[in-house]
Design an enzyme around this catalytic site. Structure first.
Site, mmCIF file in Angstrom:
data_model
loop_
_atom_site.group_PDB
_atom_site.id
_atom_site.type_symbol
_atom_site.label_atom_id
_atom_site.label_comp_id
_atom_site.label_asym_id
_atom_site.label_seq_id
_atom_site.Cartn_x
_atom_site.Cartn_y
_atom_site.Cartn_z
ATOM 1 N N SER A 120 0.887 -0.836 0.006
ATOM 2 C CA SER A 120 -0.054 0.159 -0.113
ATOM 3 C C SER A 120 0.868 1.455 -0.022
ATOM 4 O O SER A 120 1.803 1.263 0.047
ATOM 5 C CB SER A 120 -0.920 0.023 1.308
ATOM 6 O OG SER A 120 -1.582 1.020 1.258
ATOM 7 N N TYR A 133 -1.648 0.381 10.324
ATOM 8 C CA TYR A 133 -2.044 0.468 9.576
ATOM 9 C C TYR A 133 -0.399 0.837 9.040
ATOM 10 O O TYR A 133 0.307 -0.642 8.305
ATOM 11 C CB TYR A 133 -3.116 0.651 8.448
ATOM 12 C CG TYR A 133 -3.163 0.157 7.559
ATOM 13 C CD1 TYR A 133 -3.182 -0.842 7.193
ATOM 14 C CD2 TYR A 133 -2.741 0.956 6.356
ATOM 15 C CE1 TYR A 133 -3.089 -1.929 5.781
ATOM 16 C CE2 TYR A 133 -3.111 0.507 4.755
ATOM 17 C CZ TYR A 133 -3.540 -1.297 4.566
ATOM 18 O OH TYR A 133 -3.602 -1.157 3.473
#
Length: 235
Positions: A120, A133
């Site tokens: 990501s 995250y």
């Protein structure tokens, strides 16, 4: 994104083993696309061992695509929940490690194997409310970079795909504990966020290139997201 990638590769003629926890969704995917569905919890050692055995008996693989992942919580570090961090590490990092480690002997043996890890843009730039995250995706990115260095002698191609804002059915909803209103606000006013199919096409392209071509890192974002910290929203 995993479902879309499986469909894209199957449509191109790949023999695809689709792996996920939810057997009902896998069965539906198999009926739609012809993939071979193998329900598996990638964080469970016994389940992974069974997966490798089934895949080996079915002819093995030359490409491993790690897409399983996700986020839980959008808390700042001061309010972060350890259980959210634990889940994110188990799925994004430990799951990728276990699956890659389990299939490495098969991938090495063919001398033309590929591993693609979907991380990501959260692995590139930290942001407020993203520490858990960010930490998981930074770790998965480091794992990917180390793997590329460690396995080049085995002619293993290692690719990293780093999507930015992708609007899918569940990502924001899961992250925000099922709050549909809060999840909708994540994408509110953003013209054409990426779709799962956009990401799947990049994955398909990257693994379909001649093996000597390695796209080490592919960052993709919607045009409206100029950077992790700059998103244009229509009023």
């Amino acid at each position: 994104m995993g479902q879309a990638a499986a469909k894209a590769l199957a449509a191109q003629g790949w023999k695809v083993f689709a792996v996920a926890r939810r057997a009902d969704r896998l069965s539906e995917l198999a009926q739609q696309s012809g993939v071979i569905a193998i329900p598996t919890d990638i964080t469970d050692d016994a389940a992974v061992a069974s997966l490798v055995q089934q895949v080996t008996e079915a002819g093995g693989i030359d490409t491993l695509i790690n897409i399983s992942g996700g986020a839980r919580g959008a808390d700042k570090l001061a309010e972060a929940k350890a259980e959210d961090w634990d889940w994110m590490y188990r799925v994004n990092v430990i799951g990728t490690m276990k699956l890659t480690q389990a299939f490495l002997p098969i991938l090495r043996a063919g001398r033309s194997g590929t591993v693609l890890n979907l991380t990501s843009t959260a692995a590139l730039v930290a942001y407020e409310g993203g520490s858990g995250y960010n930490a998981a995706k930074f770790a998965e990115r480091a794992l990917t970079q180390a793997l590329r260095l460690e396995e080049v002698e085995h002619n293993l191609r290692v690719i990293e795909v780093l999507p930015g804002m992708v609007q899918t059915e569940e990502f924001a909803l899961n992250r925000l504990a099922g709050d549909r209103e809060a999840a909708a606000k994540v994408y509110q006013g953003v013209a054409e966020p990426l779709t799962a199919e956009d990401v799947a096409e990049v994955v398909r392209y990257a693994v379909s290139l001649p093996h000597h071509v390695n796209l080490d890192e592919i960052v993709l974002r919607p045009v409206a997201q100029a950077a992790a910290y700059k998103v244009v929203r229509n009023s």
